[in-house]
Design a protein around this motif. Structure first.
Motif, PDB file in Angstrom:
ATOM      1  N   SER A 122      -5.041   2.872  -9.444  1.00  0.00           N
ATOM      2  CA  SER A 122      -3.590   3.067  -9.540  1.00  0.00           C
ATOM      3  C   SER A 122      -3.132   4.232  -8.681  1.00  0.00           C
ATOM      4  N   LYS A 123      -3.941   5.276  -8.591  1.00  0.00           N
ATOM      5  CA  LYS A 123      -3.588   6.421  -7.749  1.00  0.00           C
ATOM      6  C   LYS A 123      -3.784   6.104  -6.274  1.00  0.00           C
ATOM      7  N   ALA A 124      -4.785   5.291  -5.978  1.00  0.00           N
ATOM      8  CA  ALA A 124      -5.058   4.938  -4.581  1.00  0.00           C
ATOM      9  C   ALA A 124      -3.988   4.019  -3.998  1.00  0.00           C
ATOM     10  N   LEU A 125      -3.169   3.421  -4.853  1.00  0.00           N
ATOM     11  CA  LEU A 125      -2.125   2.525  -4.387  1.00  0.00           C
ATOM     12  C   LEU A 125      -0.782   3.221  -4.194  1.00  0.00           C
TER      13      LEU A 125
ATOM     14  N   SER B 247     -17.707  -4.931  -9.575  1.00  0.00           N
ATOM     15  CA  SER B 247     -17.847  -6.176 -10.330  1.00  0.00           C
ATOM     16  C   SER B 247     -16.640  -7.080 -10.116  1.00  0.00           C
ATOM     17  N   THR B 248     -16.799  -8.332 -10.494  1.00  0.00           N
ATOM     18  CA  THR B 248     -15.690  -9.285 -10.400  1.00  0.00           C
ATOM     19  C   THR B 248     -14.521  -8.813 -11.257  1.00  0.00           C
ATOM     20  N   LYS B 249     -14.811  -8.269 -12.422  1.00  0.00           N
ATOM     21  CA  LYS B 249     -13.753  -7.766 -13.312  1.00  0.00           C
ATOM     22  C   LYS B 249     -12.982  -6.627 -12.648  1.00  0.00           C
ATOM     23  N   GLU B 250     -13.702  -5.722 -11.983  1.00  0.00           N
ATOM     24  CA  GLU B 250     -13.031  -4.614 -11.298  1.00  0.00           C
ATOM     25  C   GLU B 250     -12.163  -5.117 -10.152  1.00  0.00           C
ATOM     26  N   ILE B 251     -12.650  -6.113  -9.427  1.00  0.00           N
ATOM     27  CA  ILE B 251     -11.859  -6.703  -8.342  1.00  0.00           C
ATOM     28  C   ILE B 251     -10.570  -7.285  -8.897  1.00  0.00           C
ATOM     29  N   GLU B 252     -10.670  -7.988 -10.013  1.00  0.00           N
ATOM     30  CA  GLU B 252      -9.488  -8.593 -10.619  1.00  0.00           C
ATOM     31  C   GLU B 252      -8.477  -7.526 -11.032  1.00  0.00           C
ATOM     32  N   GLU B 253      -8.968  -6.469 -11.658  1.00  0.00           N
ATOM     33  CA  GLU B 253      -8.066  -5.417 -12.111  1.00  0.00           C
ATOM     34  C   GLU B 253      -7.348  -4.758 -10.935  1.00  0.00           C
ATOM     35  N   ILE B 254      -8.070  -4.496  -9.854  1.00  0.00           N
ATOM     36  CA  ILE B 254      -7.453  -3.870  -8.680  1.00  0.00           C
ATOM     37  C   ILE B 254      -6.451  -4.813  -8.037  1.00  0.00           C
ATOM     38  N   MET B 255      -6.787  -6.108  -7.983  1.00  0.00           N
ATOM     39  CA  MET B 255      -5.856  -7.065  -7.393  1.00  0.00           C
ATOM     40  C   MET B 255      -4.563  -7.160  -8.186  1.00  0.00           C
ATOM     41  N   TYR B 256      -4.639  -7.104  -9.513  1.00  0.00           N
ATOM     42  CA  TYR B 256      -3.428  -7.148 -10.322  1.00  0.00           C
ATOM     43  C   TYR B 256      -2.566  -5.905 -10.067  1.00  0.00           C
ATOM     44  N   LEU B 257      -3.214  -4.778  -9.880  1.00  0.00           N
ATOM     45  CA  LEU B 257      -2.464  -3.564  -9.557  1.00  0.00           C
ATOM     46  C   LEU B 257      -1.819  -3.661  -8.177  1.00  0.00           C
ATOM     47  N   ILE B 258      -2.529  -4.275  -7.236  1.00  0.00           N
ATOM     48  CA  ILE B 258      -1.956  -4.470  -5.903  1.00  0.00           C
ATOM     49  C   ILE B 258      -0.722  -5.367  -5.987  1.00  0.00           C
ATOM     50  N   ILE B 259      -0.819  -6.435  -6.785  1.00  0.00           N
ATOM     51  CA  ILE B 259       0.327  -7.327  -6.965  1.00  0.00           C
ATOM     52  C   ILE B 259       1.492  -6.564  -7.579  1.00  0.00           C
ATOM     53  N   ARG B 260       1.201  -5.756  -8.573  1.00  0.00           N
ATOM     54  CA  ARG B 260       2.242  -4.961  -9.215  1.00  0.00           C
ATOM     55  C   ARG B 260       2.908  -4.028  -8.196  1.00  0.00           C
TER      56      ARG B 260
ATOM     57  N   TYR C  93       3.003  -4.446  -5.034  1.00  0.00           N
ATOM     58  CA  TYR C  93       3.719  -5.278  -4.068  1.00  0.00           C
ATOM     59  C   TYR C  93       5.181  -5.447  -4.485  1.00  0.00           C
ATOM     60  N   PHE C  94       5.388  -5.782  -5.736  1.00  0.00           N
ATOM     61  CA  PHE C  94       6.758  -5.935  -6.227  1.00  0.00           C
ATOM     62  C   PHE C  94       7.449  -4.587  -6.353  1.00  0.00           C
ATOM     63  N   GLY C  95       6.716  -3.574  -6.765  1.00  0.00           N
ATOM     64  CA  GLY C  95       7.310  -2.256  -6.920  1.00  0.00           C
ATOM     65  C   GLY C  95       7.900  -1.719  -5.632  1.00  0.00           C
ATOM     66  N   ARG C  96       7.281  -2.085  -4.502  1.00  0.00           N
ATOM     67  CA  ARG C  96       7.766  -1.598  -3.210  1.00  0.00           C
ATOM     68  C   ARG C  96       8.932  -2.423  -2.663  1.00  0.00           C
ATOM     69  N   ARG C  97       9.105  -3.612  -3.209  1.00  0.00           N
ATOM     70  CA  ARG C  97      10.114  -4.503  -2.641  1.00  0.00           C
ATOM     71  C   ARG C  97      11.353  -4.705  -3.504  1.00  0.00           C
TER      72      ARG C  97
ATOM     73  N   LEU D  55       9.611  -1.712 -13.947  1.00  0.00           N
ATOM     74  CA  LEU D  55       9.532  -3.116 -13.538  1.00  0.00           C
ATOM     75  C   LEU D  55       9.280  -4.025 -14.730  1.00  0.00           C
ATOM     76  N   THR D  56       9.930  -5.188 -14.729  1.00  0.00           N
ATOM     77  CA  THR D  56       9.553  -6.228 -15.665  1.00  0.00           C
ATOM     78  C   THR D  56       8.299  -6.896 -15.142  1.00  0.00           C
ATOM     79  N   LEU D  57       7.639  -7.682 -15.987  1.00  0.00           N
ATOM     80  CA  LEU D  57       6.423  -8.352 -15.546  1.00  0.00           C
ATOM     81  C   LEU D  57       6.745  -9.324 -14.421  1.00  0.00           C
ATOM     82  N   PRO D  58       6.012  -9.246 -13.291  1.00  0.00           N
ATOM     83  CA  PRO D  58       6.232 -10.210 -12.212  1.00  0.00           C
ATOM     84  C   PRO D  58       5.974 -11.626 -12.707  1.00  0.00           C
ATOM     85  N   THR D  59       6.741 -12.591 -12.241  1.00  0.00           N
ATOM     86  CA  THR D  59       6.571 -13.973 -12.677  1.00  0.00           C
ATOM     87  C   THR D  59       6.106 -14.890 -11.562  1.00  0.00           C
ATOM     88  N   ILE D  60       5.691 -14.286 -10.447  1.00  0.00           N
ATOM     89  CA  ILE D  60       5.201 -15.108  -9.348  1.00  0.00           C
ATOM     90  C   ILE D  60       4.373 -14.256  -8.404  1.00  0.00           C
ATOM     91  N   TYR D  61       3.387 -14.827  -7.755  1.00  0.00           N
ATOM     92  CA  TYR D  61       2.706 -14.184  -6.641  1.00  0.00           C
ATOM     93  C   TYR D  61       3.446 -14.520  -5.358  1.00  0.00           C
TER      94      TYR D  61
END
Length: 313
Positions: free
Chosen positions: A202-205, A236-249, A251-255, A295-301
C-alpha cells in the motif's frame, strides 16, 4: 531557440552507427574518436544511434518531466529493428508500408538485451547512454533522466500484457526482464522499490512516500516489479492477488476526482466473477491507508488491469 553547433562527423562513423546492434556501435574502433568530435548533446543525438525494437510512443506534457508517464501504443511487427538516427532523419517519425494500405508508425526504439550483452553494463548506466535514451523517449535534449530506460521497459511490459499470448509477446517480455536483470536490478533505487512492493504494497503504490523515499509515478511500475519476485519464486499467489487488488484500487483512486463514487460513472452486470472481486476488495478495506477511504468499492476492472491480473496468475 538554442543555436545548434553541429560538426559533421566522419560519414563512415555515423553510417556504422545505423542499423547495427548497440554492442557493435559501441565496439567500433573509432567510437572514441567520434565522441571527441561531438561538441554538444545535439551532436550526440544526431550522430550516435540507439538501436532497438521499433515502437510507437504517446508523449504528453507530463512525460517531459516524468519518463514513467510515457505510453507505448504500438510495436512494429515487420520493421522490427531501427535506430534513432534514422528516425530523426525522417522527421522523428517513420511510416513504413506493410501492405493492404496499412503502415507501421515508429517514433522511438526500445533497446533489449540478453546475457551475451553483460559487458555493456557500464555503458548502459552511464550519463552518455542516459542522454541518448532521454532524447529517444522524450525528444528532450536539454536534460536527461537516469530512469528513462527503466520507465520504457515498464511501459513496454504493460503494453504487451494486453496483447494475445503468443511466442512474439512472450519473447519480448522475456527480453525486457532480461534487460532489467542484467543492468538495473542491483541499483538501489529499483532494489528498494521491489522490496517495498512486497513488504508494504500500500505504501509502495503511493505517488510519493517520503517515509520510504520511494515513488510510484505510474501504475506500470508496480505491475512490472511484481514480476520480479514472482519469477524468483519469492512471492506467493495470495500475495500477488493482494497486491493486484491494491493496484486496482489505486487505479480508480488516481482517476476519480474529489472522492466521487465510481458507480456514478460505471455500470456492470453482477457476474459471479466481479462479485468475488468486490468481496475481496471489501475484505481489504479496513487495511487500506486513510487516503483511500473516500472511494466506494470499484464495480469494474479496466480492460488492461483485468488482463494484467490474469497474466500474473
Amino acid at each position: 531557440s538554442r543555436r545548434r553547433h553541429t560538426r559533421f562527423l566522419p560519414v563512415s562513423w555515423a553510417r556504422r552507427c545505423v542499423q547495427e546492434t548497440e554492442k557493435e556501435v559501441f565496439s567500433e574502433a573509432d567510437f572514441q574518436k567520434g565522441l571527441q568530435m561531438c561538441e554538444s548533446q545535439y551532436d550526440l543525438v544526431e550522430n550516435l544511434a540507439l538501436v532497438g525494437h521499433s515502437i510507437r510512443l504517446k508523449r504528453t506534457d507530463g512525460s517531459q518531466i516524468e519518463p514513467w508517464l510515457i505510453e507505448v501504443v504500438g510495436i512494429a511487427r515487420q520493421h522490427k529493428v531501427v535506430d534513432t538516427v534514422s528516425i530523426q532523419q525522417q522527421g522523428n517519425e517513420m511510416k513504413m508500408k506493410i501492405g493492404n494500405n496499412e503502415e507501421e508508425v515508429i517514433n522511438a526504439v526500445v533497446p533489449l538485451f540478453d546475457e551475451s550483452d553483460k559487458d555493456l553494463k557500464s555503458y548502459l548506466i552511464s550519463k552518455l547512454y542516459n542522454i541518448l535514451m532521454t532524447f529517444n523517449v522524450l525528444r528532450n535534449v536539454d536534460t536527461y533522466y537516469n530512469t528513462t530506460h527503466m520507465a520504457l521497459l515498464g511501459n513496454l511490459v504493460y503494453f504487451l500484457l494486453s496483447e494475445p499470448v503468443n511466442e512474439w509477446r512472450d519473447s519480448l517480455v522475456k527480453l525486457a526482464f532480461s534487460t532489467y536483470n542484467i543492468f538495473f536490478h542491483m541499483l538501489p533505487i529499483y532494489k528498494k522499490y521491489c522490496e517495498s512492493l512486497k513488504a508494504t504494497p500500500s505504501k509502495a503504490l503511493m505517488t510519493e512516500n517520503l517515509e520510504l523515499q520511494i515513488k510510484c509515478e505510474d501504475l506500470s511500475k508496480p505491475i512490472f516489479f511484481l514480476f520480479i519476485p514472482k519469477e524468483e519464486n519469492k512471492v506467493s499467489t495470495k500475495e500477488i492477488e493482494e497486491i493486484m487488488y491494491l493496484i486496482i484500487r489505486e487505479y480508480f483512486g488516481r482517476r476519480i476526482p474529489n472522492g466521487d463514487q465510481v458507480s456514478k460513472y460505471i455500470w456492470l452486470d453482477e457476474t459471479s466473477f466481479f462479485d468475488e472481486v468486490k468481496q475481496r476488495l471489501k475484505s481489504l478495506e479496513s487495511n487500506l491507508p486513510v487516503s483511500y477511504t473516500h472511494l466506494t468499492l470499484p464495480t469494474i476492472y479496466s480492460v488492461q488491469i483485468s488482463v494484467v491480473a490474469v497474466s500474473l496468475q
